[in-house]
Motif scaffolding. Sequence first.
Motif, PDB file in Angstrom:
ATOM      1  N   LEU A 168       0.853  -1.175   0.000  1.00  0.00           N
ATOM      2  CA  LEU A 168       0.000   0.000   0.000  1.00  0.00           C
ATOM      3  C   LEU A 168       0.893   1.230   0.000  1.00  0.00           C
ATOM      4  O   LEU A 168       1.843   1.306   0.778  1.00  0.00           O
ATOM      5  CB  LEU A 168      -0.915   0.004   1.222  1.00  0.00           C
ATOM      6  CG  LEU A 168      -1.838  -1.207   1.352  1.00  0.00           C
ATOM      7  CD1 LEU A 168      -2.625  -1.147   2.653  1.00  0.00           C
ATOM      8  CD2 LEU A 168      -2.768  -1.298   0.158  1.00  0.00           C
ATOM      9  N   CYS A 169       0.608   2.167  -0.876  1.00  0.00           N
ATOM     10  CA  CYS A 169       1.521   3.298  -1.039  1.00  0.00           C
ATOM     11  C   CYS A 169       0.972   4.618  -0.512  1.00  0.00           C
ATOM     12  O   CYS A 169       1.655   5.634  -0.599  1.00  0.00           O
ATOM     13  CB  CYS A 169       1.892   3.443  -2.511  1.00  0.00           C
ATOM     14  SG  CYS A 169       0.480   3.781  -3.579  1.00  0.00           S
ATOM     15  N   ALA A 170      -0.241   4.609   0.023  1.00  0.00           N
ATOM     16  CA  ALA A 170      -0.819   5.880   0.466  1.00  0.00           C
ATOM     17  C   ALA A 170      -1.794   5.669   1.616  1.00  0.00           C
ATOM     18  O   ALA A 170      -2.428   4.622   1.721  1.00  0.00           O
ATOM     19  CB  ALA A 170      -1.550   6.555  -0.694  1.00  0.00           C
ATOM     20  N   ILE A 171      -1.884   6.695   2.449  1.00  0.00           N
ATOM     21  CA  ILE A 171      -2.949   6.776   3.443  1.00  0.00           C
ATOM     22  C   ILE A 171      -3.867   7.895   2.970  1.00  0.00           C
ATOM     23  O   ILE A 171      -3.421   9.016   2.711  1.00  0.00           O
ATOM     24  CB  ILE A 171      -2.411   7.076   4.858  1.00  0.00           C
ATOM     25  CG1 ILE A 171      -1.560   5.906   5.348  1.00  0.00           C
ATOM     26  CG2 ILE A 171      -3.563   7.352   5.820  1.00  0.00           C
ATOM     27  CD1 ILE A 171      -0.893   6.139   6.695  1.00  0.00           C
ATOM     28  N   ALA A 172      -5.136   7.572   2.822  1.00  0.00           N
ATOM     29  CA  ALA A 172      -6.146   8.537   2.393  1.00  0.00           C
ATOM     30  C   ALA A 172      -7.185   8.654   3.492  1.00  0.00           C
ATOM     31  O   ALA A 172      -7.191   7.853   4.427  1.00  0.00           O
ATOM     32  CB  ALA A 172      -6.790   8.062   1.097  1.00  0.00           C
ATOM     33  N   THR A 173      -8.071   9.625   3.387  1.00  0.00           N
ATOM     34  CA  THR A 173      -9.057   9.786   4.454  1.00  0.00           C
ATOM     35  C   THR A 173     -10.449   9.336   4.056  1.00  0.00           C
ATOM     36  O   THR A 173     -11.262   9.045   4.913  1.00  0.00           O
ATOM     37  CB  THR A 173      -9.161  11.254   4.906  1.00  0.00           C
ATOM     38  OG1 THR A 173      -9.639  12.035   3.822  1.00  0.00           O
ATOM     39  CG2 THR A 173      -7.827  11.755   5.407  1.00  0.00           C
ATOM     40  N   ASP A 174     -10.758   9.321   2.771  1.00  0.00           N
ATOM     41  CA  ASP A 174     -12.112   9.012   2.315  1.00  0.00           C
ATOM     42  C   ASP A 174     -13.100   9.924   3.041  1.00  0.00           C
ATOM     43  O   ASP A 174     -14.183   9.511   3.436  1.00  0.00           O
ATOM     44  CB  ASP A 174     -12.447   7.537   2.553  1.00  0.00           C
ATOM     45  CG  ASP A 174     -13.721   7.116   1.827  1.00  0.00           C
ATOM     46  OD1 ASP A 174     -14.066   7.741   0.820  1.00  0.00           O
ATOM     47  OD2 ASP A 174     -14.372   6.164   2.294  1.00  0.00           O
ATOM     48  N   HIS A 175     -12.690  11.166   3.237  1.00  0.00           N
ATOM     49  CA  HIS A 175     -13.476  12.162   3.980  1.00  0.00           C
ATOM     50  C   HIS A 175     -14.870  12.269   3.373  1.00  0.00           C
ATOM     51  O   HIS A 175     -15.031  12.655   2.219  1.00  0.00           O
ATOM     52  CB  HIS A 175     -12.743  13.502   3.925  1.00  0.00           C
ATOM     53  CG  HIS A 175     -13.352  14.574   4.756  1.00  0.00           C
ATOM     54  ND1 HIS A 175     -13.189  14.611   6.120  1.00  0.00           N
ATOM     55  CD2 HIS A 175     -14.096  15.648   4.433  1.00  0.00           C
ATOM     56  CE1 HIS A 175     -13.813  15.680   6.601  1.00  0.00           C
ATOM     57  NE2 HIS A 175     -14.370  16.323   5.594  1.00  0.00           N
ATOM     58  N   ALA A 176     -15.882  11.877   4.130  1.00  0.00           N
ATOM     59  CA  ALA A 176     -17.261  11.877   3.638  1.00  0.00           C
ATOM     60  C   ALA A 176     -18.176  12.551   4.656  1.00  0.00           C
ATOM     61  O   ALA A 176     -18.773  11.896   5.500  1.00  0.00           O
ATOM     62  CB  ALA A 176     -17.715  10.446   3.374  1.00  0.00           C
ATOM     63  N   PRO A 177     -18.272  13.872   4.590  1.00  0.00           N
ATOM     64  CA  PRO A 177     -19.115  14.576   5.557  1.00  0.00           C
ATOM     65  C   PRO A 177     -20.602  14.377   5.282  1.00  0.00           C
ATOM     66  O   PRO A 177     -21.046  14.438   4.140  1.00  0.00           O
ATOM     67  CB  PRO A 177     -18.714  16.040   5.366  1.00  0.00           C
ATOM     68  CG  PRO A 177     -18.127  16.124   4.003  1.00  0.00           C
ATOM     69  CD  PRO A 177     -17.584  14.763   3.675  1.00  0.00           C
ATOM     70  N   HIS A 178     -21.340  14.121   6.333  1.00  0.00           N
ATOM     71  CA  HIS A 178     -22.792  13.995   6.251  1.00  0.00           C
ATOM     72  C   HIS A 178     -23.392  14.711   7.457  1.00  0.00           C
ATOM     73  O   HIS A 178     -22.799  14.754   8.527  1.00  0.00           O
ATOM     74  CB  HIS A 178     -23.226  12.526   6.264  1.00  0.00           C
ATOM     75  CG  HIS A 178     -22.707  11.752   5.100  1.00  0.00           C
ATOM     76  ND1 HIS A 178     -23.144  11.950   3.813  1.00  0.00           N
ATOM     77  CD2 HIS A 178     -21.764  10.783   5.029  1.00  0.00           C
ATOM     78  CE1 HIS A 178     -22.501  11.140   2.999  1.00  0.00           C
ATOM     79  NE2 HIS A 178     -21.647  10.427   3.704  1.00  0.00           N
ATOM     80  N   SER A 179     -24.574  15.225   7.267  1.00  0.00           N
ATOM     81  CA  SER A 179     -25.242  15.935   8.357  1.00  0.00           C
ATOM     82  C   SER A 179     -25.742  14.943   9.407  1.00  0.00           C
ATOM     83  O   SER A 179     -25.928  13.754   9.126  1.00  0.00           O
ATOM     84  CB  SER A 179     -26.420  16.745   7.821  1.00  0.00           C
ATOM     85  OG  SER A 179     -27.469  15.875   7.436  1.00  0.00           O
ATOM     86  N   ALA A 180     -25.998  15.464  10.585  1.00  0.00           N
ATOM     87  CA  ALA A 180     -26.549  14.634  11.662  1.00  0.00           C
ATOM     88  C   ALA A 180     -27.900  14.061  11.247  1.00  0.00           C
ATOM     89  O   ALA A 180     -28.217  12.911  11.562  1.00  0.00           O
ATOM     90  CB  ALA A 180     -26.678  15.459  12.946  1.00  0.00           C
ATOM     91  N   ASP A 181     -28.683  14.838  10.520  1.00  0.00           N
ATOM     92  CA  ASP A 181     -29.988  14.346  10.056  1.00  0.00           C
ATOM     93  C   ASP A 181     -29.834  13.168   9.101  1.00  0.00           C
ATOM     94  O   ASP A 181     -30.591  12.200   9.184  1.00  0.00           O
ATOM     95  CB  ASP A 181     -30.785  15.467   9.376  1.00  0.00           C
ATOM     96  CG  ASP A 181     -31.299  16.517  10.351  1.00  0.00           C
ATOM     97  OD1 ASP A 181     -31.343  16.224  11.571  1.00  0.00           O
ATOM     98  OD2 ASP A 181     -31.640  17.623   9.893  1.00  0.00           O
ATOM     99  N   GLU A 182     -28.873  13.266   8.196  1.00  0.00           N
ATOM    100  CA  GLU A 182     -28.646  12.154   7.258  1.00  0.00           C
ATOM    101  C   GLU A 182     -28.247  10.886   8.008  1.00  0.00           C
ATOM    102  O   GLU A 182     -28.752   9.801   7.734  1.00  0.00           O
ATOM    103  CB  GLU A 182     -27.550  12.518   6.257  1.00  0.00           C
ATOM    104  CG  GLU A 182     -27.943  13.548   5.236  1.00  0.00           C
ATOM    105  CD  GLU A 182     -26.776  13.946   4.360  1.00  0.00           C
ATOM    106  OE1 GLU A 182     -26.887  13.776   3.135  1.00  0.00           O
ATOM    107  OE2 GLU A 182     -25.744  14.425   4.911  1.00  0.00           O
ATOM    108  N   LYS A 183     -27.343  11.027   8.959  1.00  0.00           N
ATOM    109  CA  LYS A 183     -26.867   9.863   9.705  1.00  0.00           C
ATOM    110  C   LYS A 183     -27.932   9.328  10.658  1.00  0.00           C
ATOM    111  O   LYS A 183     -27.929   8.154  11.005  1.00  0.00           O
ATOM    112  CB  LYS A 183     -25.573  10.196  10.459  1.00  0.00           C
ATOM    113  CG  LYS A 183     -24.327  10.201   9.575  1.00  0.00           C
ATOM    114  CD  LYS A 183     -24.057   8.831   9.000  1.00  0.00           C
ATOM    115  CE  LYS A 183     -22.652   8.685   8.496  1.00  0.00           C
ATOM    116  NZ  LYS A 183     -22.335   7.321   8.071  1.00  0.00           N
ATOM    117  N   ALA A 184     -28.876  10.186  11.060  1.00  0.00           N
ATOM    118  CA  ALA A 184     -29.947   9.755  11.968  1.00  0.00           C
ATOM    119  C   ALA A 184     -31.025   8.934  11.257  1.00  0.00           C
ATOM    120  O   ALA A 184     -31.941   8.431  11.899  1.00  0.00           O
ATOM    121  CB  ALA A 184     -30.579  10.970  12.643  1.00  0.00           C
TER     122      ALA A 184
END
Length: 177
Positions: free
Chosen positions: A56-72
């Motif tokens: 593996l040649c990289a560390i990535a974050t896969d940053h995926a912001p979602h609102s509290a409402d979406e996650k609820a």
Amino acid sequence: MAQQHGLPVTGEACPHHLFLTDEACRTFGVNAKMAPPLREEADRQALIDGLRDGTLCAIATDHAPHSADEKAAGWTKAPFGIIGLEAAVPLCLSELYNKGVLTLPQLIALFTVGPRKVLGLPVGSLELGATADVTILDLDAKHSISVESFASRSRNCPYDGWQCRGKVVGTLVGSSR
């Protein structure tokens, strides 16, 4: 194996796959719902081995912001993903560098040189006249990850409250031209 035969194959890992297992779903609920999903401890260890041996040649974050409402919306309807951009470096310094899993040059390369090579970008330079792209680290700073302090407006992060050793204390990006 493909890399050993000269094939242009790359791979990356995200902090959540390096530091969490499927058991995190019980603790963090939808804040541990991601794609690909979290796996068992043996899979987590295989990813760490892949970082160590260069598979593996990289560390990535896969940053995926979602609102509290979406996650609820519940497990079946909530979107996949977590935020990870602001937690990635402290987590990796704590869990990979400070615990002796990777050397500091190995860890830094996974955030810098590795991704640049995959994308065909030149490797950064500190030469006079070069565009600045510098991150300043405090390798011994002990602190708690606090999603409330993140610049992101999203809070879908399972690392809130995690104790870390090492953090970003400054960045410099730009050109003097």
